[in-house]
Design an enzyme around this catalytic site. Structure first.
Site, PDB file in Angstrom:
ATOM      1  N   ASP A 122      -1.782  -0.988   5.957  1.00 48.35           N
ATOM      2  CA  ASP A 122      -1.953  -0.348   7.266  1.00 48.35           C
ATOM      3  C   ASP A 122      -3.410  -0.220   7.691  1.00 48.35           C
ATOM      4  O   ASP A 122      -3.684   0.379   8.733  1.00 48.35           O
ATOM      5  CB  ASP A 122      -1.319   1.045   7.241  1.00 48.35           C
ATOM      6  CG  ASP A 122      -2.089   2.019   6.356  1.00 48.35           C
ATOM      7  OD1 ASP A 122      -2.256   1.718   5.149  1.00 48.35           O
ATOM      8  OD2 ASP A 122      -2.535   3.065   6.852  1.00 48.35           O
TER       9      ASP A 122
ATOM     10  N   ASP B  67       0.868  -1.168   0.000  1.00 52.61           N
ATOM     11  CA  ASP B  67       0.000   0.000   0.000  1.00 52.61           C
ATOM     12  C   ASP B  67       0.912   1.228   0.000  1.00 52.61           C
ATOM     13  O   ASP B  67       2.112   1.127   0.262  1.00 52.61           O
ATOM     14  CB  ASP B  67      -0.902  -0.031   1.240  1.00 52.61           C
ATOM     15  CG  ASP B  67      -1.731   1.220   1.380  1.00 52.61           C
ATOM     16  OD1 ASP B  67      -2.425   1.592   0.415  1.00 52.61           O
ATOM     17  OD2 ASP B  67      -1.683   1.850   2.459  1.00 52.61           O
TER      18      ASP B  67
ATOM     19  N   ASP C 163      -0.109   5.192   0.956  1.00 58.58           N
ATOM     20  CA  ASP C 163      -0.322   6.142   2.042  1.00 58.58           C
ATOM     21  C   ASP C 163      -0.430   5.424   3.385  1.00 58.58           C
ATOM     22  O   ASP C 163      -1.264   4.538   3.561  1.00 58.58           O
ATOM     23  CB  ASP C 163      -1.606   6.949   1.801  1.00 58.58           C
ATOM     24  CG  ASP C 163      -1.559   7.723   0.499  1.00 58.58           C
ATOM     25  OD1 ASP C 163      -0.614   8.497   0.320  1.00 58.58           O
ATOM     26  OD2 ASP C 163      -2.470   7.545  -0.334  1.00 58.58           O
TER      27      ASP C 163
END
Length: 225
Positions: free
Chosen positions: A173, A11, A13
């Protein structure tokens, strides 16, 4: 017989890049266009992960405002224009990310990015941070017409680098990343420092780590290194 090198899908961001300050700046610009006050960064960080359009909608909801669809689209465009011009003002790779990428590349791992950010912005941001060339594929929320938590962009990123889902892992995240990994049938390593309203260790990832220097051991524990 040596197992084939893994495919590691990151991922963007909150996982590879600390991008919240510039995303907050773009949201602030969009809200200001409607004469709305800024939302504290601490609150915005929990709104990230579903893409820019969703962030604008969540920002308006947090401000207690309901607008007609055409106006929401106008504010979305304000967000995009501002972000395009300022995406790397304060954003940076998380500590240890470059070293982890170097180690994985040295082991022959296939590296890809799968984000819900628009593809052109993901490519531009990683380029401005000097990291775009590290990845064999950079997949955005618009690349395949669907975004995470759908499996398609994750599987598409794996295919794009010539990888095998049976030897792949998602590094993320948020719940979106964990759900996308589950849908794709691959394990997920969760970074605890990212953007999520739910505590990282409650997201249901296979492994949760606090620093990039723990990533190799996590992948080894999953049988991928």
């Amino acid at each position: 017989m040596t197992s084939p090198a893994p495919t590691v899908v990151f991922d963007l961001d909150g996982t590879l890049v600390e991008s919240a300050p510039d995303l907050v700046g773009a949201l602030t610009a969009a809200l200001a266009a409607e004469n709305l006050p800024p939302i504290p960064e601490s609150e915005v960080r929990a709104m990230l992960g579903a893409g820019a359009r969703a962030l604008v909608e969540r920002g308006l909801k947090a401000a207690g405002v309901t607008l007609p669809e055409p106006r929401v689209l106008e504010l979305y465009r304000v967000f995009l224009d501002h972000y395009d011009a300022h995406m790397a003002d304060r954003s940076h790779l998380f500590p240890g990310a470059e070293g982890a990428l170097d180690r994985l590349a040295g082991r022959g791992a296939r590296l890809a990015v799968c984000t819900n950010k628009l593809e052109r912005f993901a490519v531009k941001l990683l380029g401005e941070l000097g990291a775009a060339e590290r990845f064999g594929a950079i997949v955005g929320g618009d690349t395949f017409g669907v975004a995470k938590p759908d499996a398609a962009p994750v599987l598409g990123a794996i295919r794009a680098v010539g990888g095998d889902p049976a030897r792949a892992v998602m590094i993320g995240d948020s719940m979106t990343d964990v759900a996308a990994a589950r849908a794709a049938g691959i394990p997920c390593v969760v970074m605890s420092f990212g953007y999520t309203p739910v505590p990282a260790r409650e997201l249901g990832g296979d492994v949760t780590i606090d620093r990039f220097d723990e990533l190799d051991a996590a992948l080894a524990g999953l049988g991928l290194l």
